[in-house]
Enzyme design. Sequence first.
Site, PDB file in Angstrom:
ATOM      1  CB  THR A   1      -1.047   0.031   1.427  1.00 23.01           C
ATOM      2  OG1 THR A   1      -0.516   0.342   2.477  1.00 23.01           O
ATOM      3  CG2 THR A   1      -1.467  -1.542   1.428  1.00 23.01           C
TER       4      THR A   1
ATOM      5  CE  LYS B   1      11.398   5.007   0.756  1.00 25.79           C
ATOM      6  NZ  LYS B   1       9.980   4.414  -0.268  1.00 25.79           N
TER       7      LYS B   1
ATOM      8  N   GLY C   1       9.206  12.849 -14.739  1.00 25.48           N
ATOM      9  CA  GLY C   1       8.696  12.292 -13.996  1.00 25.48           C
ATOM     10  C   GLY C   1       9.289  11.196 -13.169  1.00 25.48           C
TER      11      GLY C   1
ATOM     12  CE  LYS D   1      14.564   5.805  -0.623  1.00 26.27           C
ATOM     13  NZ  LYS D   1      14.523   6.249  -1.998  1.00 26.27           N
TER      14      LYS D   1
ATOM     15  N   GLY E   1      11.242   2.264 -10.459  1.00 30.39           N
ATOM     16  CA  GLY E   1      10.621   1.392 -11.221  1.00 30.39           C
ATOM     17  C   GLY E   1       9.561   0.006 -11.096  1.00 30.39           C
TER      18      GLY E   1
END
Lengths: 346, 346
Positions: free
Chosen positions: A100, A129, A211, A229, A326
Site C-alpha cells: 500500500t 517504508k 517524471g 531511508k 521502477g
Amino acid sequence: MKRRIVMIGCGVVGQGFLQILVDKKELLKEKYDFEPVLVGVADMMKGSILHNDGMDIEAFLKHVEETGNVHEFPAEGATIGLNSVQTIREAEADIMVEVTYTDIKTGEPATTHVKEALNKEMSVATTNKGPATLHFKELCDLASKKCALFKYEGVVMSGTPIFDLLDYCLAGNDVLEVKGILNGTTNFMLDKMETENMSYDDALALAQKLGYAEADPTADVEGFDALAKVVILSNVVLGGNIRPEDAERTGISGITIEMVQQAKAEGKRYKLIGSTKLVDGKIVASVKPVKLPLSDPLAGVGGAINALTFKTDLSGDITIQGPGAGKIETGFAIMIDVLNIHRELQ
Amino acid sequence: MKRRIVMIGCGVVGQGFLQILVDKKELLKEKYDFEPVLVGVADMMKGSILHNDGMDIEAFLKHVEETGNVHEFPAEGATIGLNSVQTIREAEADIMVEVTYTDIKTGEPATTHVKEALNKEMSVATTNKGPATLHFKELCDLASKKCALFKYEGVVMSGTPIFDLLDYCLAGNDVLEVKGILNGTTNFMLDKMETENMSYDDALALAQKLGYAEADPTADVEGFDALAKVVILSNVVLGGNIRPEDAERTGISGITIEMVQQAKAEGKRYKLIGSTKLVDGKIVASVKPVKLPLSDPLAGVGGAINALTFKTDLSGDITIQGPGAGKIETGFAIMIDVLNIHRELQ
C-alpha cells in the site's frame, strides 16, 4: 511447493510483482520449487476479492490492467467487499504482501496489516517504508515470536538488494558506517548541473518533465525521502532506535550552478549523501550535500541511480548501486522477499 | 550447532579464515548458532595434523603464526604425517575448506581434494580458481548427487560477494551480461597513469613496490588473471562451457600515457574490462582495455578495487564493488561460504 499469498494494495508495485510471477512461472517452479497461489487481494481504491481456492494470476492481472478494479474479477465462489484487515483475517495464506501507499507519519494502515498477518503466523513481504521506519523492532519481535518472517528488501533502493546483501552475503561483518546516494531525483539534478551546466531550476523542471520529481518536489530536494531511508538504515543495519528528527537534514535547494562548477574545477563533485554511523555507541545520522573527491565510489554514480557503501570490518568497503525505483524493479523486491521466505520456511 | 571442519592449505587465506573464527566466535554462536570444530589441517609445506575430537582454534592459529608449521601443534592423540587426501579421508568433518595454491592449468591438487570431500558427502568451501574454472559442472553434479554443497564465493573478487548476491539476492533474474574490473593491479596502474600522469613503466614499478604486482607481472598486465575470472563467470553465471582459449584477451601493456591522457581529454577513461554475454545462445567473452564514458558505473572505480555489473532483466543494472584481495577479505569469503553451508544444512 505451493505457497499461498494474500496481497494488500494492488497498484504499480503489486502489479509489477504479479507480472513477474506470471513471466517467471516456469523458472520459479523448476529451479526453486515455488508455486504461488493467489488467495486474496484488497486495494483501497480498486476493491477486494478473496478466494481461498486460489485465482488464476495471469487472468487476474489482465483484468486489473483492463478494468482498473479488483472485485469484479470473475471467480466463482469468491468473496468480495471485505476490507483489507478482513481480507487478511479470512485469507488462508502463508505470506502477506503489503504494497500500500506509504504514510511516513503514522505508518498506517500498513503497520496494522503487518501486525494482523504476523499474529496469524503469516510471513510478510513489504515495500512500505512506514512499518520499518516507525515500528521496526516491535515487528521483528512479533515475527520472531510467531515463527514468521518479516522482509522489507524494497523499502530502500527498491530492487537493488541491500538488506539481503547484509543478511546472506556479508553476515559476520560488523557494519561500521553506511553512506550513499538514496534519492535518484536529486542525483539526476546534480548530474545535469555539472555535466550540462544546467541551472538548479532548469534541472528541476527537467526532472519533473521526465517524471522523476513530483509537482511538489519538497520530499526529494529537501532531503526528506533520503532521510526516511537513513532512519531505516540506522535502525535496521546499525541497531539504532532513532526517529527522523534525530538526524541532520539539508537538501540541495541551496546548491547553485556556481558551487557545482567550482567543485568540478577542484576535481570534486557534489552528491546528496545520506549517512549513518555509530559514534561512542550513539547513532550519528545525516542527509546533506557533500563535495566528494572523484576517487570516492559514490562520486561516479550518475543519473537517477542509487548507491550505498557499507564500511565493514572484514570485507572492507562494499558498494552496491542500481535502480532505486521502477515497476518491475520494485516488484522484484517483493518477489525476492517472497522467494526467500519460501526458501527459509522449507 | 557444532560444524566439523577440515582445512586443506594453511597459508594467508586459511589463516585469515581461522582468525575470523577466533575474532567472531561469540557472534557466530549467538546469532547463527554456529560453532566451528577444527578436526584437521593439511598443508603441503607446513605439514598436517588430524584430531577428530577437535583442536583449539586460537591456540592452533597462534602456533602456526609463531612456528610456521602445522604438525608440531601439541594436541594429545593427534595423528600427524598424513597427506592432504588421507587427511580428508580420515577426517570426520561436515565441511572441507580448500585454500591451496591455484594451478590454473591442471586445477590440481585442488580438484582431487574437492572430489574426495564431496564423495564423502562433505560440503566444500574454496577460494581456489582451478576446480571452478576447469570442472565446474562436474563438481556441481557430484555435490548435488551427494546432497552436499559446493561453494566458491572467493574465487572472483575475494570477499566481495557476487555468487551469493546472485543466488540469494537476485534469484529469479535472467543475467544477460556480466562485465567488470576484475584485476586490481591493472586498475591501479591505469588510475595512476591518468591521475598522476605516470608512465606505464613507472606505474608498474609502483604497483610492484606496493606488492600489488608480482616480479613477473604477465598474469596481471596481459589479462590472464582477469581472463580466468571471465571464464568462471561465463560458466557459472551464464551456464556456458568455455575454456580460456575461447575468449579474446588483450592486456594493458599496449596502453601508453598518451592514450590515457587523450581519453581523459575526451571525457573518457581506460579500464581493463572483462565481459561475457550470451549472443544467439553462444558465450561471447573477452578481456580488453575499453575507453568508458565517465557515466559508466565502472569508470568511477579507482585504485586496486574490483567491480562487476550484472545486466539483469528484472533488477536492471546492478553494480557491486569492493576489495579483490587481502588476507581477511579472502578469509571472509571462506567464512561466508561455511556459514551459508551451515545455514542451508539446517
